[in-house]
Write an enzyme that holds these catalytic residues in place. Structure first.
Site, PDB file in Angstrom:
ATOM      1  N   GLU A  44    -105.351  25.605 -10.851  1.00 35.95           N
ATOM      2  CA  GLU A  44    -105.721  26.134  -9.531  1.00 35.95           C
ATOM      3  C   GLU A  44    -105.199  27.558  -9.357  1.00 35.95           C
ATOM      4  OE1 GLU A  44    -103.903  22.543  -7.818  1.00 35.95           O
ATOM      5  OE2 GLU A  44    -105.611  22.399  -6.469  1.00 35.95           O
ATOM      6  N   HIS A  93    -109.645  19.835  -2.724  1.00 40.52           N
ATOM      7  CA  HIS A  93    -109.428  20.071  -4.160  1.00 40.52           C
ATOM      8  C   HIS A  93    -110.553  20.905  -4.781  1.00 40.52           C
ATOM      9  CE1 HIS A  93    -106.887  16.170  -4.000  1.00 40.52           C
ATOM     10  NE2 HIS A  93    -106.061  17.201  -4.011  1.00 40.52           N
ATOM     11  N   ASN A 121     -99.457  28.425  -4.181  1.00 44.05           N
ATOM     12  CA  ASN A 121    -100.169  27.151  -4.040  1.00 44.05           C
ATOM     13  C   ASN A 121     -99.250  26.203  -3.289  1.00 44.05           C
ATOM     14  OD1 ASN A 121    -101.328  24.618  -4.308  1.00 44.05           O
ATOM     15  ND2 ASN A 121    -101.746  24.787  -6.505  1.00 44.05           N
ATOM     16  N   ASN A 160    -102.456  12.903 -17.744  1.00 45.55           N
ATOM     17  CA  ASN A 160    -101.348  12.280 -18.490  1.00 45.55           C
ATOM     18  C   ASN A 160    -101.384  10.764 -18.617  1.00 45.55           C
ATOM     19  OD1 ASN A 160     -99.635  14.706 -18.986  1.00 45.55           O
ATOM     20  ND2 ASN A 160     -99.712  14.809 -16.752  1.00 45.55           N
ATOM     21  N   ARG A 162    -100.873   7.922   0.273  1.00 48.06           N
ATOM     22  CA  ARG A 162    -101.985   7.817   1.234  1.00 48.06           C
ATOM     23  C   ARG A 162    -102.874   6.637   0.863  1.00 48.06           C
ATOM     24  NH1 ARG A 162    -103.865  13.993   0.429  1.00 48.06           N
ATOM     25  NH2 ARG A 162    -101.761  14.562  -0.220  1.00 48.06           N
ATOM     26  N   ARG A 174    -103.510  29.398  -1.664  1.00 49.21           N
ATOM     27  CA  ARG A 174    -104.288  28.184  -1.486  1.00 49.21           C
ATOM     28  C   ARG A 174    -104.224  27.827  -0.003  1.00 49.21           C
ATOM     29  NH1 ARG A 174    -102.704  21.921  -2.616  1.00 49.21           N
ATOM     30  NH2 ARG A 174    -104.791  21.067  -2.414  1.00 49.21           N
ATOM     31  N   ASP A 207     -94.921   7.846  -7.626  1.00 51.11           N
ATOM     32  CA  ASP A 207     -95.195   8.463  -8.925  1.00 51.11           C
ATOM     33  C   ASP A 207     -95.825   7.454  -9.885  1.00 51.11           C
ATOM     34  OD1 ASP A 207     -94.817   9.576 -11.628  1.00 51.11           O
ATOM     35  OD2 ASP A 207     -93.630  11.093 -10.569  1.00 51.11           O
TER      36      ASP A 207
HETATM   37  N1  LIG Z   1     -96.897  11.394 -17.931  1.00 50.63           N
HETATM   38  C1  LIG Z   1     -97.402  10.956 -16.786  1.00 50.63           C
HETATM   39  N2  LIG Z   1     -97.899   9.706 -16.694  1.00 50.63           N
HETATM   40  C2  LIG Z   1     -98.413   9.246 -15.541  1.00 50.63           C
HETATM   41  N3  LIG Z   1     -98.477   9.971 -14.417  1.00 50.63           N
HETATM   42  C3  LIG Z   1     -97.998  11.226 -14.442  1.00 50.63           C
HETATM   43  C4  LIG Z   1     -97.437  11.784 -15.629  1.00 50.63           C
HETATM   44  N4  LIG Z   1     -97.059  13.060 -15.334  1.00 50.63           N
HETATM   45  C5  LIG Z   1     -97.364  13.273 -14.031  1.00 50.63           C
HETATM   46  N5  LIG Z   1     -97.936  12.179 -13.493  1.00 50.63           N
HETATM   47  C6  LIG Z   1     -98.400  11.992 -12.108  1.00 50.63           C
HETATM   48  O1  LIG Z   1     -98.911  13.194 -11.582  1.00 50.63           O
HETATM   49  C7  LIG Z   1     -98.550  13.299 -10.194  1.00 50.63           C
HETATM   50  C8  LIG Z   1     -98.480  14.748  -9.792  1.00 50.63           C
HETATM   51  O2  LIG Z   1     -99.695  15.374 -10.085  1.00 50.63           O
HETATM   52  P1  LIG Z   1     -99.990  16.865  -9.594  1.00 50.63           P
HETATM   53  O3  LIG Z   1    -101.363  17.193 -10.020  1.00 50.63           O
HETATM   54  O4  LIG Z   1     -98.885  17.752 -10.019  1.00 50.63           O
HETATM   55  O5  LIG Z   1     -99.956  16.582  -8.039  1.00 50.63           O
HETATM   56  P2  LIG Z   1     -99.803  17.494  -6.745  1.00 50.63           P
HETATM   57  O6  LIG Z   1    -100.408  18.845  -7.089  1.00 50.63           O
HETATM   58  O7  LIG Z   1    -100.608  16.749  -5.739  1.00 50.63           O
HETATM   59  O8  LIG Z   1     -98.354  17.536  -6.422  1.00 50.63           O
HETATM   60  C9  LIG Z   1     -97.209  12.613 -10.118  1.00 50.63           C
HETATM   61  O9  LIG Z   1     -97.041  12.020  -8.866  1.00 50.63           O
HETATM   62  C10 LIG Z   1     -97.297  11.560 -11.187  1.00 50.63           C
HETATM   63  O10 LIG Z   1     -97.698  10.347 -10.591  1.00 50.63           O
HETATM   64  C1  LIG Z   2    -105.774  18.273  -0.268  1.00 54.32           C
HETATM   65  C2  LIG Z   2    -104.658  17.572  -0.933  1.00 54.32           C
HETATM   66  O1  LIG Z   2    -104.565  16.366  -0.908  1.00 54.32           O
HETATM   67  O2  LIG Z   2    -103.787  18.353  -1.586  1.00 54.32           O
HETATM   68  P1  LIG Z   2    -102.579  17.831  -2.494  1.00 54.32           P
HETATM   69  O3  LIG Z   2    -103.214  17.053  -3.612  1.00 54.32           O
HETATM   70  O4  LIG Z   2    -101.924  19.101  -2.980  1.00 54.32           O
HETATM   71  O5  LIG Z   2    -101.694  17.007  -1.604  1.00 54.32           O
HETATM   72 MG   LIG Z   3    -102.302  19.467  -6.340  1.00 57.43          MG
END
Ligand SMILES: Nc1ncnc2c1ncn2[C@@H]1O[C@H](COP(=O)(O)OP(=O)(O)O)[C@@H](O)[C@H]1O
Ligand SMILES: CC(=O)OP(=O)(O)O
Ligand SMILES: [Mg+2]
Length: 366
Positions: free
Chosen positions: A354, A153, A8, A306, A214, A64, A254
């Site tokens: 995923e 997604h 992924n 979360n 973004r 993915r 974050d």
């Molecule tokens: N305990 C938490 N509280 C608030 N936000 C969280 C927590 N844990 C993770 N996150 C948020 O989740 C985001 C990552 O989500 P994720 O689904 O893993 O994203 P991606 O697959 O796009 O990298 C982090 O940028 C953070 O902002």
């Molecule tokens: C499509 C996309 O935004 O993927 P990711 O959330 O992994 O950045």
């Molecule tokens: Mg993701």
């Protein structure tokens, strides 16, 4: 047992898993983050993952792939022609598709003879109606350049919507769902009878919600305004994709840092939070209208799973639409149903997976 190796690959990370597609049981897994910083590219990250994996013999490898354009409406076995098409679609997803291609190339080399399957983020949205996917621009220009809304997604939406039907104990065919996938990239999807009828991302994963870095929806006129002020195309791309969203407003991508800033009384974090939530509520309202009401609102991905304060703010005041959040359930980590017992519309937290969905779709093609 069908042993699947799943890759992924996101814009700045690669999550991987070795798992049994039939039972979902996980044998190994990991994540390489911060790709693009300190000289590590996707190819190097894949080499380190393959080293860590060692001497294994997967039955299938699932990847993915973020953008399938208008070419791929379902998971597809990868051959040279398919790989070439995925590479050509890089123009529509420059942050994602080149990484996916690098991952497929490395996996083919490391495991000769093992089938590779591409599972597309866009596929789940392939049956959106023209009213939802058409941009109101010159139709010849749009057709010549593939300019339409595709949505992303989808692998997550497919997994989460099936799980929501399990939780509700009702057939997916009967359900109207609004699923909010709130990760670093974030989008929302209106799902009627298991089919995506609208989603917030468009031609690229830039449209829609406010994200980590973004902007989501903006007036396209901003681009002309800044272009006349001297910004180049690459600068505008970087501005909207990498320097906007919560990073642009609060200095943090974050959500944990933004929430800490809100608690500490930091004005820019507070603004980022209300802008983020305002956009979520805008789409929840729109999709309630499009679906003619909802059976459930579902939160998933890092923020959705979360961040209780985000969920509470997103659903506050929606009692008129039958959505009654239980403050106590929402604040209790690990709770699936966060609405009250009398709420006509359920509010749910469902962790996405995923990797498992990719493994299942890949194994199904063997
Ligand atoms: N305990 C938490 N509280 C608030 N936000 C969280 C927590 N844990 C993770 N996150 C948020 O989740 C985001 C990552 O989500 P994720 O689904 O893993 O994203 P991606 O697959 O796009 O990298 C982090 O940028 C953070 O902002
Ligand atoms: C499509 C996309 O935004 O993927 P990711 O959330 O992994 O950045
Ligand atoms: Mg993701």
């Amino acid at each position: 047992m069908t042993l699947a190796f799943v890759v992924n690959s996101g814009s700045s990370s690669i999550k991987w898993e070795l798992l049994d597609a039939a039972s979902g049981s996980r044998e190994a897994g990991g994540i390489v983050e911060r790709i693009g910083e300190g000289g590590v590219d996707h190819a190097a990250a894949m080499r380190s993952i393959l080293d860590e994996l060692g001497d294994v013999h997967p039955d299938v490898i699932g990847h993915r792939v973020v953008h399938g354009g208008a070419l791929f409406a379902a998971a597809t076995l990868v051959d040279d022609a398919v790989l070439e098409s995925i590479e050509e679609l890089s123009a529509l997803a420059p942050l994602h598709n080149p990484a996916n291609v690098a991952g497929i190339r490395a996996a083919r080399e490391a495991f000769p003879g093992v089938p590779n399957v591409a599972v597309f983020d866009t596929a789940f949205h392939a049956n959106m109606p023209p009213a939802a996917y058409t941009y109101a621009i010159d139709s010849t220009v749009a057709a010549d350049h593939g300019v339409r809304r595709y949505g992303f997604h989808g692998t997550s939406y497919q997994y989460v919507s099936a799980r929501a039907a399990d939780v509700l104990g009702r057939p997916l065919d009967d359900l109207r769902l609004i699923v909010l996938h709130l990760g670093n990239g974030a989008s929302v999807c209106a799902i009627k009878g298991g089919v995506s009828i609208d989603t917030s991302m468009g031609l690229t994963p830039l449209e829609g919600l406010v994200m980590g870095s973004r902007s989501g929806d903006v007036d396209a006129g901003i681009l002309f305004h800044l272009g006349r002020a001297g910004f180049t195309l690459p600068e505008l791309d970087t501005l909207l994709n990498r320097r906007s969203g919560m990073l642009g407003l609060a200095g943090h991508t974050d959500m944990r840092d933004v929430l800490a800033g809100v608690t500490a009384g930091d004005a820019s974090s507070q603004l980022a939070f209300v802008v983020y939530v305002h956009r979520l509520r805008h789409y929840i309202g729109a999709y309630l209208a499009e679906l003619g009401g909802a059976d459930a609102i579902v939160f998933t991905a890092g923020v959705g799973e979360n961040a209780a304060p985000v969920r509470a703010a997103a659903l506050a005041g929606f009692e008129w639409a039958g959505i009654h959040l239980s403050e106590e359930r929402n604040a209790t980590r690990g709770t699936t149903v966060i609405s009250t017992d009398v709420s006509p519309v359920a509010a749910l937290v469902i962790p996405t997976n995923e990797e498992l969905e990719i493994a299942r779709q890949a194994a199904a093609l063997l």
